[in-house]
Design a protein around this motif. Structure first.
Motif, PDB file in Angstrom:
ATOM      1  N   THR A  84       0.841  -1.189   0.000  1.00 31.13           N
ATOM      2  CA  THR A  84       0.000   0.000   0.000  1.00 31.13           C
ATOM      3  C   THR A  84       0.879   1.244   0.000  1.00 31.13           C
ATOM      4  N   MET A  85       0.395   2.284  -0.659  1.00 33.48           N
ATOM      5  CA  MET A  85       1.038   3.584  -0.592  1.00 33.48           C
ATOM      6  C   MET A  85       0.317   4.429   0.458  1.00 33.48           C
ATOM      7  N   GLN A  86       1.073   4.970   1.404  1.00 32.39           N
ATOM      8  CA  GLN A  86       0.497   5.765   2.474  1.00 32.39           C
ATOM      9  C   GLN A  86       1.238   7.097   2.599  1.00 32.39           C
ATOM     10  N   GLY A  87       0.504   8.152   2.962  1.00 29.78           N
ATOM     11  CA  GLY A  87       1.112   9.450   3.184  1.00 29.78           C
ATOM     12  C   GLY A  87       2.205   9.363   4.239  1.00 29.78           C
ATOM     13  N   LEU A  88       3.257  10.151   4.062  1.00 32.21           N
ATOM     14  CA  LEU A  88       4.375  10.110   5.004  1.00 32.21           C
ATOM     15  C   LEU A  88       3.930  10.381   6.432  1.00 32.21           C
ATOM     16  N   ASN A  89       2.864  11.180   6.594  1.00 33.72           N
ATOM     17  CA  ASN A  89       2.389  11.497   7.940  1.00 33.72           C
ATOM     18  C   ASN A  89       1.392  10.479   8.456  1.00 33.72           C
ATOM     19  N   ARG A  90       1.104   9.443   7.703  1.00 38.73           N
ATOM     20  CA  ARG A  90       0.130   8.432   8.128  1.00 38.73           C
ATOM     21  C   ARG A  90       0.766   7.063   8.357  1.00 38.73           C
ATOM     22  N   GLN A  91       2.084   6.988   8.269  1.00 41.32           N
ATOM     23  CA  GLN A  91       2.741   5.692   8.438  1.00 41.32           C
ATOM     24  C   GLN A  91       2.711   5.206   9.888  1.00 41.32           C
ATOM     25  N   GLY A 190      -4.100  16.390   5.096  1.00 34.02           N
ATOM     26  CA  GLY A 190      -3.294  16.387   6.318  1.00 34.02           C
ATOM     27  C   GLY A 190      -2.966  17.732   6.919  1.00 34.02           C
ATOM     28  N   ASN A 191      -3.830  18.769   6.679  1.00 36.27           N
ATOM     29  CA  ASN A 191      -3.550  20.120   7.196  1.00 36.27           C
ATOM     30  C   ASN A 191      -2.155  20.580   6.796  1.00 36.27           C
ATOM     31  N   TRP A 192      -1.740  20.195   5.598  1.00 33.13           N
ATOM     32  CA  TRP A 192      -0.360  20.418   5.162  1.00 33.13           C
ATOM     33  C   TRP A 192       0.000  21.893   5.123  1.00 33.13           C
ATOM     34  N   PHE A 193      -0.937  22.735   4.663  1.00 33.06           N
ATOM     35  CA  PHE A 193      -0.623  24.159   4.574  1.00 33.06           C
ATOM     36  C   PHE A 193      -0.629  24.843   5.939  1.00 33.06           C
ATOM     37  N   LYS A 203       8.234  26.405  13.751  1.00 33.57           N
ATOM     38  CA  LYS A 203       7.435  25.854  14.838  1.00 33.57           C
ATOM     39  C   LYS A 203       6.756  24.575  14.371  1.00 33.57           C
ATOM     40  N   ALA A 204       6.975  23.486  15.097  1.00 35.98           N
ATOM     41  CA  ALA A 204       6.309  22.223  14.804  1.00 35.98           C
ATOM     42  C   ALA A 204       4.885  22.251  15.348  1.00 35.98           C
ATOM     43  N   ASP A 366       9.667  17.526   8.879  1.00 33.94           N
ATOM     44  CA  ASP A 366       8.717  16.415   8.959  1.00 33.94           C
ATOM     45  C   ASP A 366       7.284  16.895   8.789  1.00 33.94           C
ATOM     46  N   TRP A 367       6.515  16.114   8.056  1.00 34.28           N
ATOM     47  CA  TRP A 367       5.063  16.291   7.992  1.00 34.28           C
ATOM     48  C   TRP A 367       4.502  15.478   9.150  1.00 34.28           C
ATOM     49  N   LEU A 368       4.036  16.167  10.164  1.00 34.61           N
ATOM     50  CA  LEU A 368       3.797  15.521  11.446  1.00 34.61           C
ATOM     51  C   LEU A 368       2.411  14.912  11.559  1.00 34.61           C
ATOM     52  N   ALA A 369       2.382  13.712  12.156  1.00 36.77           N
ATOM     53  CA  ALA A 369       1.118  13.050  12.482  1.00 36.77           C
ATOM     54  C   ALA A 369       0.678  13.491  13.866  1.00 36.77           C
ATOM     55  N   TYR A 370      -0.612  13.571  14.064  1.00 37.71           N
ATOM     56  CA  TYR A 370      -1.137  13.906  15.385  1.00 37.71           C
ATOM     57  C   TYR A 370      -1.171  12.647  16.251  1.00 37.71           C
ATOM     58  N   PRO A 371      -0.841  12.782  17.526  1.00 34.60           N
ATOM     59  CA  PRO A 371      -0.669  11.598  18.372  1.00 34.60           C
ATOM     60  C   PRO A 371      -1.971  10.882  18.696  1.00 34.60           C
ATOM     61  N   GLY A 372      -1.849   9.561  18.917  1.00 34.28           N
ATOM     62  CA  GLY A 372      -2.983   8.768  19.386  1.00 34.28           C
ATOM     63  C   GLY A 372      -3.863   8.232  18.272  1.00 34.28           C
TER      64      GLY A 372
END
Length: 415
Positions: A84-91, A190-193, A203-204, A366-372
């Motif tokens: 599967t191809m997955q977004g970098l922030n969804r791995q 992914g709220n990329w912008f 700021k991360a 990094d394109w950040l994933a939200y925790p949890g």
């Protein structure tokens, strides 16, 4: 997915020749309008090299969020694809839930793996703990797309470098009868912008397991969006409609991922198109989030031959040859060193619009994933909040920020 007649003929011929030894694997990926042409270009070479592997393409994911939701559902129903191809922030969520397999056992069997182009800087995008769980397939950064005919007709002869200059250009175009001078990609995956405006200030959006929406930088980002949307009188277009409208020559400036460049060029009307760096908040951005996706192994087959075939396909499409097709058919940058340094040695000189994102690589963050487990729900909260700015429903950014913080905190682990 639609293949050309010649590509189909090659695939059918190769398949028929080795039907008795055929191994079938299943594959799924997002964004058919971007990547169909990429896989069409790749598959003849793969079939020629591996005639005994039949790749069954599943229905494409609408977006990265859809891809992750689909995989999570399929893991419950026992219907996962092999690759599967997955977004970098969804791995991360697929790694945490044990759905995406470690690639370390396969990599260990490869001779000179890094020499094939997979260098540490790119593998780190898909490394969790000490294990590689994906091979990056494509990397993108946000850029500006400019219809120079529209800008020049309004007396604008250079591309803006700050958001203040973007707004000034909007006002000039509006005064010269341009109905929709800009599309700013607030609704990109992914709220990329939002993260781009945060990283522009260094700021991360996630720090120490917390979402930093309560920060001064987040308020600056919200206020900047409000200025762009209101002063540019931006229409609330669905993103596919916006891409089509820009390609048709109806929008003067578009801010979006470099990933769409190939699609825009293929459907472009009769106008001069130029790309430029993503503007900054008063000066050059201090950072920008790396977009893109990675190939992950999610096969549940207990047959070693199927597992090996899935790895062979995953490795091929992210190899130098495969990654070069990404650059040629899209606006993504290949994360494979062999593609950039050898196969594409002259490519960017001949394609300056695709060079823009490459020039921004030093800004990559990094394109950040939200925790949890509620990461996708947090994405939706931020999306809905930004849409309220676009529609004019939210006018007080401080108040909106407080509402976002409260909603997001309720979704975080241990809150």
């Amino acid at each position: 997915m639609k293949f050309t007649t010649s590509a189909m003929a090659l695939i059918v011929a190769a398949s028929a020749a080795t039907a008795d030894d055929m191994i079938t694997i299943e594959f799924a990926y997002p964004y058919s309008h971007l990547f169909d042409v990429t896989y069409e270009a790749m598959m003849p070479g793969f079939k020629e090299a591996h005639p005994n592997i039949d790749v069954k393409f599943r229905a494409t994911y609408e977006s990265y969020e859809d891809g992750t939701n689909t995989i999570l559902r399929e893991s419950v129903s026992g219907n996962l694809p092999d690759v599967t191809m997955q977004g970098l922030n969804r791995q991360q969520i697929l790694v945490e839930k044990g759905i995406a397999q470690s690639l370390e056992p396969f990599i260990a069997k490869e001779a000179d793996f890094e020499k094939d182009g997979y260098h540490d800087a790119m593998l780190s995008l898909s490394t969790f703990g000490d294990n590689v769980h994906g091979l990056p397939f494509s990397v993108s950064l946000p850029v500006g797309y400019y219809n120079m005919d529209v800008l020049n007709a309004a007396g604008i002869d250079k591309m803006p470098t700050t958001w203040d200059e973007v707004i000034a250009a909007c006002e000039t175009m509006n005064a010269n009868g341009v109905d929709n001078p800009v599309f700013w990609g607030w609704n990109i995956t992914g709220n990329w912008f939002m993260q781009a405006l945060m990283w522009s200030q260094d700021k991360a959006i996630v720090e120490n397991g917390k979402v930093t929406l309560d920060s001064p930088e987040a308020l600056v980002a919200l206020e900047q969006m409000q200025e762009i949307f209101t002063k540019c009188e931006m229409q609330n277009l669905e993103w596919k409609a916006a891409l089509s409208s820009f390609s048709a020559g109806e929008i003067g400036m578009m801010f979006w991922s470099t990933s769409a460049l190939g699609a825009v060029e293929r459907s472009q009307g009769d106008f001069v198109l130029k790309t430029g760096p993503f503007p900054g908040l008063g000066d050059t951005p201090k950072g920008l989030p790396a977009g893109g996706n990675a190939a992950m192994l999610t096969s549940t087959s207990e047959d070693p031959a199927v597992q090996e075939a899935a790895w062979t396909f995953l490795k091929y499409i992210t190899s130098g040859d495969g990654a070069a097709e990404v650059a040629k058919t899209t606006g993504y940058m290949p994360p494979n060193k062999a593609a950039n340094e050898i196969i594409l040695a002259d490519f960017y000189d001949q394609n300056p619009n695709k060079q823009t994102a490459v020039d921004q690589l030093p800004l990559l963050r990094d394109w950040l994933a939200y925790p949890g487990d509620n990461g996708l729900a947090i994405t939706q909260v931020i999306y809905d909040s930004i849409e309220r700015i676009v529609t004019g429903d939210a006018t007080d950014m401080k108040e909106l920020q407080e509402e976002m913080v409260e909603e997001v905190n309720d979704l975080l682990p241990n809150s």
